[in-house]
Write an enzyme that holds these catalytic residues in place. Sequence first.
Site, PDB file in Angstrom:
ATOM      1  N   LYS A  79      61.638  10.799 -24.401  1.00  0.00           N
ATOM      2  CA  LYS A  79      62.449  11.982 -24.048  1.00  0.00           C
ATOM      3  C   LYS A  79      61.746  12.773 -22.955  1.00  0.00           C
ATOM      4  CE  LYS A  79      62.740  15.861 -26.662  1.00  0.00           C
ATOM      5  NZ  LYS A  79      62.560  16.992 -25.748  1.00  0.00           N
ATOM      6  N   ASP A 111      66.523  14.876 -21.233  1.00  0.00           N
ATOM      7  CA  ASP A 111      66.823  16.083 -22.025  1.00  0.00           C
ATOM      8  C   ASP A 111      66.822  17.302 -21.108  1.00  0.00           C
ATOM      9  OD1 ASP A 111      67.045  17.987 -24.056  1.00  0.00           O
ATOM     10  OD2 ASP A 111      64.930  17.861 -24.613  1.00  0.00           O
ATOM     11  N   LEU A 112      67.841  17.385 -20.249  1.00  0.00           N
ATOM     12  CA  LEU A 112      67.891  18.499 -19.294  1.00  0.00           C
ATOM     13  C   LEU A 112      68.956  19.523 -19.672  1.00  0.00           C
ATOM     14  CD1 LEU A 112      67.254  16.579 -15.937  1.00  0.00           C
ATOM     15  CD2 LEU A 112      65.627  17.800 -17.382  1.00  0.00           C
ATOM     16  N   LYS A 113      69.673  19.280 -20.738  1.00  0.00           N
ATOM     17  CA  LYS A 113      70.648  20.248 -21.277  1.00  0.00           C
ATOM     18  C   LYS A 113      71.489  20.870 -20.165  1.00  0.00           C
ATOM     19  CE  LYS A 113      67.686  21.452 -25.225  1.00  0.00           C
ATOM     20  NZ  LYS A 113      66.409  20.787 -24.853  1.00  0.00           N
ATOM     21  N   ASP A 149      76.782  24.004 -16.490  1.00  0.00           N
ATOM     22  CA  ASP A 149      77.182  24.553 -15.186  1.00  0.00           C
ATOM     23  C   ASP A 149      78.688  24.334 -15.058  1.00  0.00           C
ATOM     24  OD1 ASP A 149      77.143  25.344 -12.390  1.00  0.00           O
ATOM     25  OD2 ASP A 149      75.034  24.743 -12.346  1.00  0.00           O
ATOM     26  N   ILE A 150      79.246  24.567 -13.891  1.00  0.00           N
ATOM     27  CA  ILE A 150      80.675  24.304 -13.738  1.00  0.00           C
ATOM     28  C   ILE A 150      80.908  22.789 -13.876  1.00  0.00           C
ATOM     29  CG2 ILE A 150      81.149  26.354 -12.344  1.00  0.00           C
ATOM     30  CD1 ILE A 150      81.182  24.513  -9.877  1.00  0.00           C
ATOM     31  N   PRO A 151      82.129  22.413 -14.322  1.00  0.00           N
ATOM     32  CA  PRO A 151      82.366  20.998 -14.627  1.00  0.00           C
ATOM     33  C   PRO A 151      81.990  20.033 -13.496  1.00  0.00           C
ATOM     34  CG  PRO A 151      84.181  22.319 -15.466  1.00  0.00           C
ATOM     35  CD  PRO A 151      83.286  23.265 -14.687  1.00  0.00           C
ATOM     36  N   ASN A 152      82.351  20.364 -12.269  1.00  0.00           N
ATOM     37  CA  ASN A 152      82.068  19.435 -11.170  1.00  0.00           C
ATOM     38  C   ASN A 152      80.566  19.208 -11.007  1.00  0.00           C
ATOM     39  OD1 ASN A 152      82.963  17.882  -8.750  1.00  0.00           O
ATOM     40  ND2 ASN A 152      81.671  19.424  -7.743  1.00  0.00           N
ATOM     41  N   THR A 166      67.886  26.219 -31.626  1.00  0.00           N
ATOM     42  CA  THR A 166      67.328  26.623 -32.930  1.00  0.00           C
ATOM     43  C   THR A 166      66.436  27.860 -32.806  1.00  0.00           C
ATOM     44  OG1 THR A 166      65.696  24.908 -32.584  1.00  0.00           O
ATOM     45  CG2 THR A 166      67.465  24.424 -34.133  1.00  0.00           C
ATOM     46  N   ARG A 208      58.177  16.109 -39.379  1.00  0.00           N
ATOM     47  CA  ARG A 208      56.744  16.089 -39.701  1.00  0.00           C
ATOM     48  C   ARG A 208      56.494  15.140 -40.855  1.00  0.00           C
ATOM     49  NH1 ARG A 208      56.849  17.917 -35.531  1.00  0.00           N
ATOM     50  NH2 ARG A 208      55.905  19.803 -34.662  1.00  0.00           N
ATOM     51  N   GLN A 241      57.465  24.606 -35.715  1.00  0.00           N
ATOM     52  CA  GLN A 241      58.756  24.226 -36.291  1.00  0.00           C
ATOM     53  C   GLN A 241      58.930  24.979 -37.611  1.00  0.00           C
ATOM     54  OE1 GLN A 241      60.907  22.602 -34.683  1.00  0.00           O
ATOM     55  NE2 GLN A 241      59.949  21.073 -33.360  1.00  0.00           N
ATOM     56  N   ARG A 292      54.450  16.112 -31.340  1.00  0.00           N
ATOM     57  CA  ARG A 292      53.062  16.349 -31.746  1.00  0.00           C
ATOM     58  C   ARG A 292      52.553  15.454 -32.876  1.00  0.00           C
ATOM     59  NH1 ARG A 292      54.117  22.645 -31.390  1.00  0.00           N
ATOM     60  NH2 ARG A 292      56.191  21.745 -31.822  1.00  0.00           N
TER      61      ARG A 292
HETATM   62  O1  C5P Z   1      56.101  18.217 -31.087  1.00  0.00           O
HETATM   63  P1  C5P Z   1      57.404  18.243 -31.821  1.00  0.00           P
HETATM   64  O2  C5P Z   1      57.610  17.031 -32.707  1.00  0.00           O
HETATM   65  O3  C5P Z   1      57.672  19.549 -32.517  1.00  0.00           O
HETATM   66  O4  C5P Z   1      58.460  18.113 -30.636  1.00  0.00           O
HETATM   67  C1  C5P Z   1      59.848  18.197 -30.839  1.00  0.00           C
HETATM   68  C2  C5P Z   1      60.584  18.010 -29.538  1.00  0.00           C
HETATM   69  O5  C5P Z   1      61.953  18.280 -29.807  1.00  0.00           O
HETATM   70  C3  C5P Z   1      60.171  18.955 -28.424  1.00  0.00           C
HETATM   71  O6  C5P Z   1      60.344  18.261 -27.179  1.00  0.00           O
HETATM   72  C4  C5P Z   1      61.133  20.093 -28.542  1.00  0.00           C
HETATM   73  O7  C5P Z   1      61.381  20.739 -27.329  1.00  0.00           O
HETATM   74  C5  C5P Z   1      62.390  19.357 -29.011  1.00  0.00           C
HETATM   75  N1  C5P Z   1      63.347  20.196 -29.737  1.00  0.00           N
HETATM   76  C6  C5P Z   1      63.023  20.917 -30.872  1.00  0.00           C
HETATM   77  N2  C5P Z   1      63.960  21.678 -31.505  1.00  0.00           N
HETATM   78  C7  C5P Z   1      65.199  21.729 -31.034  1.00  0.00           C
HETATM   79  C8  C5P Z   1      65.572  21.005 -29.913  1.00  0.00           C
HETATM   80  C9  C5P Z   1      64.597  20.233 -29.279  1.00  0.00           C
HETATM   81  O8  C5P Z   1      61.875  20.864 -31.321  1.00  0.00           O
HETATM   82  N3  C5P Z   1      66.097  22.419 -31.685  1.00  0.00           N
END
Ligand code: C5P
Length: 251
Positions: free
Chosen positions: A40, A67-69, A72-75, A131, A192, A201, A222
Amino acid sequence: MKNTATRRPVDRLIFALDAPDYAQALAWIETLSGHVGLFKVGKELFTACGPKIVEEIKRRDQKAFLDLKFHDIPNTVARAAEAAVRLGADMFNVHASGGAAMIRQTADAAAAEAARIGVRPPLMLAVTVLTSLNDADLLRIGFQKNATEMVIHLAALARESGAQGVVASPREIALLKKMLGDDFVVVTPGIRMSDAPADDQKRTLTPYEAVQAGADYIVVGRPIRSVKDPERACREIVQNIADALAASDRS
Ligand code: C5P
């Protein structure tokens, strides 16, 4: 594209390549190629080194989640999605709050571009509510629904508009699967191992719990990056995924 239930356990592990620069990202790609399903690439790394990091992933026959989320406008988002297809992204995402037209045009553009160049269309996911936002934050932005209601509302909008899945926190997996059906892909970060620190988290699940709850893919950063033996960590996670799939008869 239908949610292919026959993926191997390793295909469901997305490694969060959260590295600050090209050299460090490359070292992780070298170490973990073959041990994870997708790499990612997020905003930090992409802004630091651009498309060449995705090209490097693809050169090694690995899969990339861009993962650039997009929002913007549709076009503009549709054209960005075409560029993502040409780059070889296997998965990318947009903000569902960009609206139905944005999601629809982007889905159509990605599919058409993939057909034009003869590649498999990437999986397009939607981001519902970040989140990092709680109910009070949403109210302040001007949304009347609470976070859970917003997640369901935006996920349904995304699905109707052509998205194939969502990125969702562990606490939303089961509800999303129930409301939107098994074929709607759920990708879940916040993973985790049971003995690992949660870091920042707030609510975590083990890979086993997430997959058992219905997650199609899990995103792990991580817990792989900050241990002595990252390859071993991947093997343990993949085994956890396999065990959960076997237990829930989804393998
Ligand atoms: O290191 P860790 O396992 O916490 O990384 C989780 C990845 O998921 C990170 O790249 C984080 O930006 C992404 N992410 C997240 N929670 C979200 C959306 C994306 O932790 N709600």
